[in-house]
Write an enzyme that holds these catalytic residues in place. Structure first.
Site, PDB file in Angstrom:
ATOM      1  N   ARG A  44      -5.446  -8.550  -8.204  1.00  0.00           N
ATOM      2  CA  ARG A  44      -5.888 -10.055  -8.829  1.00  0.00           C
ATOM      3  C   ARG A  44      -7.764  -9.573  -8.839  1.00  0.00           C
ATOM      4  NH1 ARG A  44      -8.682  -9.703  -3.672  1.00  0.00           N
ATOM      5  NH2 ARG A  44      -7.731  -8.588  -2.064  1.00  0.00           N
ATOM      6  N   LYS A  92       0.765  -1.070   0.110  1.00  0.00           N
ATOM      7  CA  LYS A  92      -0.126   0.051   0.151  1.00  0.00           C
ATOM      8  C   LYS A  92       0.847   1.431  -0.058  1.00  0.00           C
ATOM      9  CE  LYS A  92      -3.993  -1.623   2.259  1.00  0.00           C
ATOM     10  NZ  LYS A  92      -3.909  -3.394   1.229  1.00  0.00           N
ATOM     11  N   GLU A 113      -3.144   6.738   8.012  1.00  0.00           N
ATOM     12  CA  GLU A 113      -4.024   7.827   6.359  1.00  0.00           C
ATOM     13  C   GLU A 113      -4.858   8.510   7.500  1.00  0.00           C
ATOM     14  OE1 GLU A 113      -3.881   6.282   2.486  1.00  0.00           O
ATOM     15  OE2 GLU A 113      -6.008   6.001   3.418  1.00  0.00           O
TER      16      GLU A 113
END
Length: 672
Positions: free
Chosen positions: A292, A120, A198
């Protein structure tokens, strides 16, 4: 022409077994339709997908799924040309791809791409370098790092495991007091034990939008439009819809940013690029890449032609044949604008009356009625493949598995049409037995005015759970026709038959909740009991035998309801007395991952300085579906003893005794 063969399996550390069984079945079906030879890898209790393959290889233990060398050896021994890694951890693992020999093709992005896309922080940094909007964030190594970030950015913030997924490893923190606990829980749900923080963008109007990307590894990429996944609970998606009802002007920059990042990575295969979008201001930020095929891919592309008409999994397989390209698959340009709307409902094994606790147990084929009809599709692992020899199949929902049972996908000519079709499908669904489902939650969302108007955000369901469940329960009640029949008391013949007609199979060790009263009295008390032996089974009308409990010796009348934790052996533990407030019980079935130091020391017969436990301190942390929940002390007290069998790493059932905590006068105070 060369014969192609593929290994598919279901295991995934992060998205867990049930979700991965769904994609394994999906991959095996797509490969079979292409004429490929199929091989599945499975373990004990994880066989559903194996009945869809031409060959099946059993591993010794689930830990073998993380042994990349063993997986590679299986693929080589089976003579496979390709390996499909499923939904979760393995599909994002550069290590698995690197372990495979050159003649076994990993169906996924390149190793170089995976190293960035599966991380990430690295994918955020790449987005920033390409001028793509991101929320302020930083990797953190300690609670102090989080507090330093909040001083600069303010609250709320969001803590995320670097390798989290499916709602795991994510916590919103709104105050300084909540930082430490959230940090610990995220760390516990992260396999790599890496966390980043975040700025939280979770207010009203913030929607979760995903862009579906397809690339051929040459730098050529295209998109298959977007889907919205804003109906979430604890950051787990519940309902998805494609396309979003946001204006195209709000979607266009997300598509452009996704293509820019994918082109830079020379993306190969399927990928999802996730964003948050403020429907009121138009503000948007990039979140992460999922390199994916995803659970929610069904609303974007399917061989039933939901929205785009592109079969995503078939396309994914074809992209890993020699000389394959987007052009050769007629995907060198985006498909037509989405046609109609598709909605996906995730059916999970959760009891909404108990805070959506997982309900483990066994489901028989005879317990299920799936919806059907025009524009309705079911994806489920509760199914036997063509090579199964089961005459009466049944499946087990365990505490280590994900709660996902099935996906109901519907398509309509417009949003309203799709909504009513989803409503009809949800109403037709029946899963009987002791495994509860979230059917009422799905119904309640579809009937809510905010769903119809589109006034939905990522925390909408959290704020409206009560009204949603009320609406859903009312809707499900209306489906039951009124049937007048005689009760056993009115029909002597029926009453006599019930003495010997047992309709439910019960085993010693089954756990129950019991409400009893003295004969002739209206005063009731609550108990928990476990069956030690069964003499006569006429359950639910009559049951006799021996049981473990603390009941009065006086004649009793009782009502009986089976606990969802019946699969846990009661002999290894002891029951908490529900009427004794010093007894701290496990509120649900789950694995113990951490105990209060006082309990740990007592359990290990080690010395402890104090047995005092303060109100609000963590007594036990339990993990269900790899998500951690904290059980805290309800009052100040002194630890008297630890319940039988309580150990870190063991699975305990609902109602089992964790410890006895004597709170003295604090007990009565805590009740005020």
């Amino acid at each position: 022409m060369k014969n192609w063969s593929i290994v598919a399996f279901s295991f995934s550390v992060l998205t867990s077994i049930n979700k991965s069984v769904l994609v394994a079945i999906r991959v095996l079906r797509a490969a079979t339709e292409l004429g490929w030879d199929t091989v599945s890898i499975y373990t004990e209790g994880d066989e559903s997908h194996a009945t869809f393959s031409d060959h099946a290889i059993k591993l010794d233990d689930t830990s073998d799924y993380l042994n990349f060398e063993k997986i590679s050896a299986v693929a080589v021994k089976a003579g496979c040309t390709h390996l499909h890694p499923g939904y979760g951890f393995l599909s994002e693992s550069p290590s698995l791809a690197a372990t495979l020999p050159n003649f076994v093709i990993f169906i996924g992005p390149s190793i170089k791409c995976l190293k960035i896309a599966s991380n990430k922080i690295l994918s955020r940094n790449l987005a920033i370098s390409l001028g793509v909007n991101v929320a302020p964030g930083s990797k953190v190594n300690s609670i102090e790092d989080v507090e330093a970030f909040t001083k600069a950015q303010g609250y709320p913030v969001m803590l995320k495991a670097l390798d989290g997924g499916g709602g795991r490893g994510i916590r919103i923190v709104e105050t300084k007091d909540a930082v430490e606990e959230a940090f610990k829980r995220c760390l516990g749900e992260s396999p790599s034990r890496q966390i980043f923080v975040e700025k939280a963008l979770t207010g009203r109007s913030w929607k979760h939008i995903e862009i579906q990307i397809v690339g051929d590894g040459s730098g050529a990429v295209t998109h298959l439009w977007e889907r919205e996944c804003s109906i979430q609970r604890r950051f787990q998606k519940i309902i998805e819809v494609a396309p979003s009802r946001l204006p195209r002007d709000n979607i266009r920059p997300l598509v452009e940013s996704s293509l820019k990042i994918a082109q830079h990575l020379k993306y190969h295969g399927l990928g999802t690029f996730e964003y948050l979008v403020n429907s009121r201001t138009g503000e948007w930020v990039f979140l992460e890449i999922n390199p994916r095929v995803q659970v929610e891919h069904t609303v974007t592309g399917r061989y039933l032609q939901e929205v785009t008409g592109v079969d995503l999994v078939r396309t994914q397989l074809l992209l890993f044949l020699p000389s394959a390209s987007l052009a050769s698959l007629s995907l060198n340009a985006p498909p037509h604008a989405p046609r109609g709307h598709a909605i996906q409902l995730r059916v999970t094994a959760e009891d909404s009356s108990k805070s959506f606790a997982l309900t483990p147990g066994t489901i028989k084929a005879s317990d299920i009625n799936w919806p059907s009809g025009q524009g309705v599709r079911i994806d489920t692992w509760l199914i036997d493949g063509p090579l199964s020899d089961n005459t009466l199949p049944e499946w087990t929902v365990g505490t280590e598995f994900d709660s996902l049972l099935a996906k109901i996908i519907v398509r309509g000519s417009n949003f309203e049409d799709a909504t009513w079709k989803a409503h009809r499908a949800a109403k037709e669904l029946k899963i009987r037995g002791k495994v509860k489902t979230n059917q009422n939650l799905l119904m309640g969302v579809l009937r809510h005015p905010d769903w119809i108007s589109g006034d939905i955000d990522t925390l909408w369901l959290e704020r409206n759970t009560g009204t949603v469940l009320t609406a859903g329960n009312e809707a499900l009640k209306s489906r039951r026709p009124t049937v007048v029949r005689l009760t056993p008391h009115q029909d002597p013949t029926m009453q006599e038959n019930l003495k010997t007609a047992g309709t439910v199979a019960l085993q010693p060790g089954a756990l129950f909740h019991l409400t009893i009263s003295l004969v002739g009295s209206s005063n009731t008390t609550r108990h928990t009991l476990a069956l030690n032996s069964i003499a006569q089974n006429g359950f639910p009308e009559r049951l006799s035998g021996t049981l473990q409990t603390t009941l009065s010796s006086a004649p009793l009348s009782f009502s009986l309801s089976q606990s969802s934790s019946a699969a846990v052996s009661s002999s290894a533990f002891e029951l908490a007395e529900p009427n004794d407030e010093t007894h701290i019980a496990a509120p649900f079935t789950g694995k113990i991952v951490e105990l209060h130091p006082a309990l740990s020391a007592t359990m290990n017969n080690g010395p402890i300085d104090t047995r005092n436990i303060k109100k609000g301190e963590t007594i036990v942390i339990m993990s269900v579906m790899k998500m951690e929940s904290v059980i805290t002390a309800p009052y100040n007290g002194t630890l008297k003893r630890v319940g039988k069998g309580i150990r870190v790493g063991t699975i305990v059932g609902e109602g089992m005794l964790v410890c006895v905590l004597d709170g003295g006068t604090d007990i009565s105070i805590s009740r005020l």
